[in-house]
Design a protein around this motif. Sequence first.
Motif, mmCIF file in Angstrom:
data_model
loop_
_atom_site.group_PDB
_atom_site.id
_atom_site.type_symbol
_atom_site.label_atom_id
_atom_site.label_comp_id
_atom_site.label_asym_id
_atom_site.label_seq_id
_atom_site.Cartn_x
_atom_site.Cartn_y
_atom_site.Cartn_z
ATOM 1 N N LEU A 147 0.789 -1.157 -0.044
ATOM 2 C CA LEU A 147 0.096 -0.048 0.076
ATOM 3 C C LEU A 147 1.004 1.198 -0.075
ATOM 4 O O LEU A 147 0.773 2.035 -0.795
ATOM 5 C CB LEU A 147 -0.758 0.147 1.311
ATOM 6 N N SER A 148 1.846 1.403 0.857
ATOM 7 C CA SER A 148 2.711 2.556 0.989
ATOM 8 C C SER A 148 3.568 2.709 -0.178
ATOM 9 O O SER A 148 3.570 3.793 -0.594
ATOM 10 C CB SER A 148 3.540 2.177 2.476
ATOM 11 N N GLY A 149 4.152 1.498 -0.936
ATOM 12 C CA GLY A 149 4.944 1.772 -1.882
ATOM 13 C C GLY A 149 3.944 2.316 -3.171
ATOM 14 O O GLY A 149 4.448 2.968 -4.091
ATOM 15 N N GLY A 150 2.987 1.566 -3.283
ATOM 16 C CA GLY A 150 1.855 2.044 -4.290
ATOM 17 C C GLY A 150 1.714 3.464 -4.244
ATOM 18 O O GLY A 150 1.633 4.223 -5.113
ATOM 19 N N GLY A 151 1.322 3.960 -3.187
ATOM 20 C CA GLY A 151 0.911 5.303 -2.707
ATOM 21 C C GLY A 151 2.015 6.272 -3.028
ATOM 22 O O GLY A 151 2.094 7.365 -3.700
ATOM 23 N N LYS A 152 3.481 5.707 -2.665
ATOM 24 C CA LYS A 152 4.248 6.820 -3.001
ATOM 25 C C LYS A 152 4.657 7.039 -4.460
ATOM 26 O O LYS A 152 4.692 7.739 -5.147
ATOM 27 C CB LYS A 152 5.927 6.021 -2.429
ATOM 28 N N ALA A 153 4.566 5.769 -5.421
ATOM 29 C CA ALA A 153 4.577 5.756 -6.665
ATOM 30 C C ALA A 153 3.419 6.740 -7.362
ATOM 31 O O ALA A 153 3.793 7.497 -8.233
ATOM 32 C CB ALA A 153 4.416 4.199 -7.330
ATOM 33 N N GLY A 154 2.352 6.714 -6.853
ATOM 34 C CA GLY A 154 1.365 7.307 -7.287
ATOM 35 C C GLY A 154 1.442 8.888 -7.027
ATOM 36 O O GLY A 154 1.171 10.074 -7.918
ATOM 37 N N ASN A 155 2.140 9.236 -5.698
ATOM 38 C CA ASN A 155 2.357 10.561 -5.224
ATOM 39 C C ASN A 155 3.086 11.485 -6.045
ATOM 40 O O ASN A 155 3.183 12.610 -6.149
ATOM 41 C CB ASN A 155 2.817 10.604 -3.824
ATOM 42 N N ILE A 156 4.227 10.818 -6.888
ATOM 43 C CA ILE A 156 4.754 11.789 -7.663
ATOM 44 C C ILE A 156 4.527 11.761 -9.188
ATOM 45 O O ILE A 156 5.095 12.665 -9.802
ATOM 46 C CB ILE A 156 6.310 11.037 -7.702
ATOM 47 N N ILE A 157 3.295 11.355 -9.365
ATOM 48 C CA ILE A 157 2.550 11.647 -10.526
ATOM 49 C C ILE A 157 1.291 12.330 -10.451
ATOM 50 O O ILE A 157 0.417 12.241 -11.312
ATOM 51 C CB ILE A 157 2.647 10.448 -11.640
ATOM 52 N N SER A 158 0.947 12.991 -9.344
ATOM 53 C CA SER A 158 -0.456 13.215 -9.150
ATOM 54 C C SER A 158 -0.441 14.848 -8.756
ATOM 55 O O SER A 158 0.541 15.408 -8.697
ATOM 56 C CB SER A 158 -0.608 12.780 -7.561
ATOM 57 N N PRO A 159 -1.433 15.177 -8.859
ATOM 58 C CA PRO A 159 -1.848 16.725 -8.793
ATOM 59 C C PRO A 159 -1.889 17.158 -7.305
ATOM 60 O O PRO A 159 -2.798 17.751 -6.787
ATOM 61 C CB PRO A 159 -3.090 17.007 -9.542
ATOM 62 N N ASN A 160 -1.190 16.380 -6.533
ATOM 63 C CA ASN A 160 -1.229 16.654 -5.155
ATOM 64 C C ASN A 160 -0.281 17.705 -4.581
ATOM 65 O O ASN A 160 0.485 18.378 -5.351
ATOM 66 C CB ASN A 160 -0.787 15.389 -4.407
ATOM 67 N N PRO A 161 -0.306 18.337 -3.329
ATOM 68 C CA PRO A 161 0.578 19.396 -2.879
ATOM 69 C C PRO A 161 2.061 19.374 -3.117
ATOM 70 O O PRO A 161 2.790 20.238 -3.360
ATOM 71 C CB PRO A 161 0.035 19.612 -1.312
ATOM 72 N N ASN A 162 2.595 18.071 -3.059
ATOM 73 C CA ASN A 162 4.061 17.693 -3.050
ATOM 74 C C ASN A 162 4.310 18.085 -4.548
ATOM 75 O O ASN A 162 5.393 18.629 -4.705
ATOM 76 C CB ASN A 162 4.204 16.302 -2.841
ATOM 77 N N THR A 163 3.660 17.603 -5.481
ATOM 78 C CA THR A 163 3.798 17.980 -6.869
ATOM 79 C C THR A 163 3.831 18.906 -7.216
ATOM 80 O O THR A 163 4.623 19.847 -8.130
ATOM 81 C CB THR A 163 3.123 16.927 -7.749
ATOM 82 N N ILE A 164 2.767 19.926 -6.836
ATOM 83 C CA ILE A 164 2.552 21.163 -7.071
ATOM 84 C C ILE A 164 3.776 22.128 -6.584
ATOM 85 O O ILE A 164 4.191 23.054 -7.296
ATOM 86 C CB ILE A 164 1.096 21.686 -6.582
#
Length: 430
Positions: A147-164
């Motif tokens: 779960l955490s690994g998949g979330g990390k992978a998705g987090n770097i290609i998302s329109p989330n605050p970290n990517t913004i």
Amino acid sequence: MADIVIPWYAAIIGLLFAIFLILRKMNPVYSLFLGAIVGCLIGGASLSDTVNILISGTQSIMGTAIRVLAAGMLAGVMMESGAAESIAHAIVSKLGANKAILSLALSTMIITAVGVFIPVAVLIVAPIALSVGKQTGISKLALLTALSGGGKAGNIISPNPNTIAAANGFKLDLSSVMIAGFIPAVFGLITAVVIASLIKKKGAMVQDSDIGEEEEKELLPLSKALIAPVLSIVLLLINPIGTMLHIQLLANLKVDAMYILPFASIVGTIAMGRAHQIREYSKAGIYRVTDTVLILIGAGAIAGLISVSDLSKQVVHLISITGISGTFLAPISGILMGLAVGSTSTAVILATGSFGHAILATGTSSLAAAVMVHTGATVIDSVPQGNYFHITANSMHMSIKERMKVIPYEMCIGGVMTIVATILYGFILK
């Protein structure tokens, strides 16, 4: 104020003092402000100059803050409407028990990639994971790694605050940073699945008490659940696709995420037949991003301190003396900030604000810097001083000791994404 130059050591002291206060559980926003004030005063700035430096720094992050608030609208719709949960159920049911680990990792990756924050993505998929783990005999250690690994992978290609934050920190389009993170994200997903598969019998197994009795509830149809995220991603990709294919009309259509994310959210909500709940969804969304926006303002104060110091010049000089490639400064800054604050978004905000100029001064391109800082922030961001550690432990009914055992595997996943990003953008596509 224009002539003030804060010594590099004062800027470092201010940053370290802020991190120390955060580690002591003081409010991160006040910690960052106090760190910036201490750094300015140690560096010889007057009280009035210190105020001006902090105001100038906070003004510099307003563009990022506005876009984060816009992203909160999409997050609110995806979480509150049940759209994210519908997507997770659909993926797990389609892939079946034989591919349980892949389906769970892919679920959190996709849910995070379409705009749901990573702790919430894990919370959404955790009940499904526990149920699947009980049926298939997969340990909680392996389940959370997936779960955490998949979330990390998705987090770097998302329109989330970290990517913004990564995009705005290096003055890039959000879509370009999302696209650039795709290959490292794929490697992250593969690594998560491989590691989780290797340790699936290691650690505590899922007990009946971990599952409990879930209420049967009607899931949103997948076709409706996908409208808001698919529309937002398509609109975000119009400009880069037009540029790649040399279609001038699309290349010139520069529609900012500030417009796209709320627009897609409203259209998606109407398509779900829940137009009357837009107010509730937007309220929930803005609640989710409030802490991030406040931390952004605090990080802006630190950025103001760094911008009037000679820290960037000293860092570049140190790198040239040691002979180490300046490319490594980007991922290292992300890793160190992630370790310090235990949050991907806060780590990216601090790394870009504190070391952005120094990274670019080494000759690293803006896009390469953004991707390497971003992936670096995922390596050691799940430490106990951050909320993510405790939220995920509770969602999987794990003790602190059990949750600590997941961190090395999470580091491996984040480390692989960082290595891939550094090789690809720091050297091959430099």
